[in-house]
Scaffold this active site. Structure first.
Site, PDB file in Angstrom:
ATOM      1  N   HIS A 112      -4.268   0.355  -4.127  1.00 43.12           N
ATOM      2  CA  HIS A 112      -4.228  -0.370  -5.401  1.00 43.12           C
ATOM      3  C   HIS A 112      -3.003  -1.282  -5.514  1.00 43.12           C
ATOM      4  CE1 HIS A 112      -1.616   3.057  -6.868  1.00 43.12           C
ATOM      5  NE2 HIS A 112      -1.051   2.064  -7.528  1.00 43.12           N
ATOM      6  N   ASP A 142      -7.126   5.684  -1.612  1.00 42.49           N
ATOM      7  CA  ASP A 142      -6.050   4.840  -2.136  1.00 42.49           C
ATOM      8  C   ASP A 142      -4.974   4.599  -1.082  1.00 42.49           C
ATOM      9  OD1 ASP A 142      -4.843   3.219  -4.007  1.00 42.49           O
ATOM     10  OD2 ASP A 142      -3.744   4.860  -4.980  1.00 42.49           O
ATOM     11  N   SER A 215       4.472   3.737  -6.620  1.00 43.19           N
ATOM     12  CA  SER A 215       3.199   3.864  -5.918  1.00 43.19           C
ATOM     13  C   SER A 215       3.309   3.394  -4.472  1.00 43.19           C
ATOM     14  CB  SER A 215       2.110   3.045  -6.624  1.00 43.19           C
ATOM     15  OG  SER A 215       1.825   3.568  -7.885  1.00 43.19           O
TER      16      SER A 215
END
Length: 477
Positions: A112, A142, A215
């Site tokens: 993402h 992911d 992230s």
């Protein structure tokens, strides 16, 4: 009394002094300085750019103007040759984290973080910048694998997430809110967590402080090995609330291997819809306690249907691995090889049954969303009351408790059925107390009735059944 207590107090104090070094050694907090110094250079900041807008927002008829007209250039400058007024293309930037896993420039981050990026810049701790390309990306886990051009780059050591224990210290390095190379520490709170939106990843849950920008960054154990990739936080405010989740490095490296060798990720697929076994359900199945994954529906033509698995079976073990809850099953099946034969142990009618299943490949998300839904041929049209219906399969009849016949409402057009409240997904069991045997019989029966009269449809919605009165219009021509 005080003269008696004094020697005892002195004795206790002396014992504490003697035992203090042992207590400090047992309960001392870990030092992360060496770990950060050794591994920090391999952690990178990832900056991406996306382009939004640019789609036609309005269309105009361009007047037929001569080329020497003063308005000719004006119209074409703003509306183009086709008379389209385009929205402004607006670039936007986002930040994330990542880490280098090879000296020649393999970089891991979250899918993402780089999704839809037109430009990806990787920045190291010594302020060097590299333009990165995407080798491969897998949305279900992911994970994205990037490549930068470099030599003798610092890289991390990889550990094993299987060896992690709950309560073990872990450290994250990343760029929360753009503050590059920030380190935060905590413990492993749980393993094998399944989140609603990610059925195929058994997440590592930690209490490490994670915020937007972390992230894609690494999660280290005390040996300086990467054991996970930071992916998500649980928050009601958008900031850290004590729950963060990392993708286990063993899962990550399997994805990386497949992206490098095949360009995509394949996962095993059983072809069932499952639900948890509640305490009440366990009692009805004669189970001493809730466990396993209850098959609510077997998808047509899937591996489970071909092997003989049935709705109502409770999967207790898969290839020798216990299935304590329904959420534990998808990661186990997904990690299995496509076309491999798996042994599934189920509880059926109070007996343990072992069934051999040849696993299929998990379809992509769009195809999976359509799997098991009744489909209509392209030429299907609504009947005279505005319904498109299809026959119920044996599995659907078993699921909805319909003994025989019946049709399902797949689509609604403007008509009497929609007006009185019929909905997509309703089951129509009878018309004027005549059982419906098939979609063809239902439509033919409707077509033969005279206009203006009312008919009663017996409809099942969920677990309830009720009648609807519909006045018949003229047959469509």
């Amino acid at each position: 009394m005080s003269s008696i207590r004094l020697p005892v107090a002195l004795l206790v104090a002396a014992l504490l002094v003697l035992l203090a070094p042992f207590g400090v050694a047992a309960r001392g907090l870990p030092a992360f300085t060496d770990l950060i110094e050794q591994n920090g250079p391999a952690v990178v900041n990832i900056s991406t750019q996306q382009i939004h807008g640019g789609a036609p927002t309005m269309q105009f008829a361009i007047p037929d103007l001569p080329e020497d007209s003063p308005f000719y250039d004006l119209f074409r400058r703003f509306f183009g040759e086709e008379g389209e007024l385009h929205g402004e293309q607006i670039p936007s930037r986002s930040l994330g984290s990542g880490f280098i896993i090879s000296s020649d420039g393999d970089v891991l981050t979250n899918a993402h973080v780089v999704d839809g990026a037109t430009e990806i810049i990787v920045r190291t701790s010594d302020r060097r910048e590299f333009v990165a390309t995407v080798v491969g990306s897998d949305k279900r886990s992911d994970i994205a694998l990037l490549k930068i051009d470099g030599e003798d780059l610092p890289f991390v050591r990889l550990g094993s997430s299987d060896d992690l224990k709950v309560g073990e210290w872990v450290l994250a390095i990343g760029s929360p809110f753009g503050f590059e190379h920030s380190a935060t520490a905590g413990i492993v709170s749980a393993k094998g967590r399944n989140l609603p939106s990610d059925n195929y990843v058994p997440f590592i849950q930690t209490d490490v402080a994670i915020n937007p920008g972390n992230s894609g960054g690494p999660l280290f154990n005390l040996d300086g090995e990467v054991v996970g990739v930071i992916s998500q936080i649980y928050s009601r405010t958008g900031g850290f609330m004590g729950l963060s989740f990392a993708i286990p490095i063993d899962v990550v490296m399997d994805v990386v291997h497949q992206l490098k060798t095949k360009g995509h990720v394949s996962r095993g697929w059983l072809g069932v819809l499952i639900q948890d076994v509640t305490r009440e359900l366990a009692e009805t199945f004669g189970m001493p306690q809730p466990r396993g994954a209850l098959i609510a529906q077997v998808l047509p033509d899937g591996p489970a249907a071909q092997s003989g698995l049935k709705a109502g079976d409770i999967i207790l073990r898969f290839n020798g691995i216990d299935v304590p809850t329904s959420s534990a099953l998808p990661p186990i099946v997904g990690a299995s090889s496509v076309d491999a034969t798996a042994e599934v142990e189920v509880l059926r009618d109070g007996e343990i049954v072992r069934i051999q299943v040849v696993l299929g490949e998990l379809p992509d998300e769009d195809a999976l969303a359509q799997t098991g839904r009744p489909t209509q041929p392209p030429q299907a049209t609504a009947n005279r009351i505005g319904l498109i219906v299809s026959d119920l399969s044996a599995e659907q009849r078993a699921e909805f408790g319909v003994e025989q016949g019946g049709v399902q409402v797949d689509s609604l057009a403007n008509g009497e059925a929609e007006r009185v409240g019929i909905r997509v997904g309703d089951l129509i069991l009878a018309i004027n107390n005549q059982p419906i045997e098939s979609a063809a019989q239902f439509n033919e029966y409707l077509a033969g009735l005279e206009a203006g009269r009312s008919v009663a449809l017996w409809v099942q919605r969920g677990d309830g059944r009720l009648f609807y009165a519909i006045r018949l219009p003229e047959n469509p021509r």
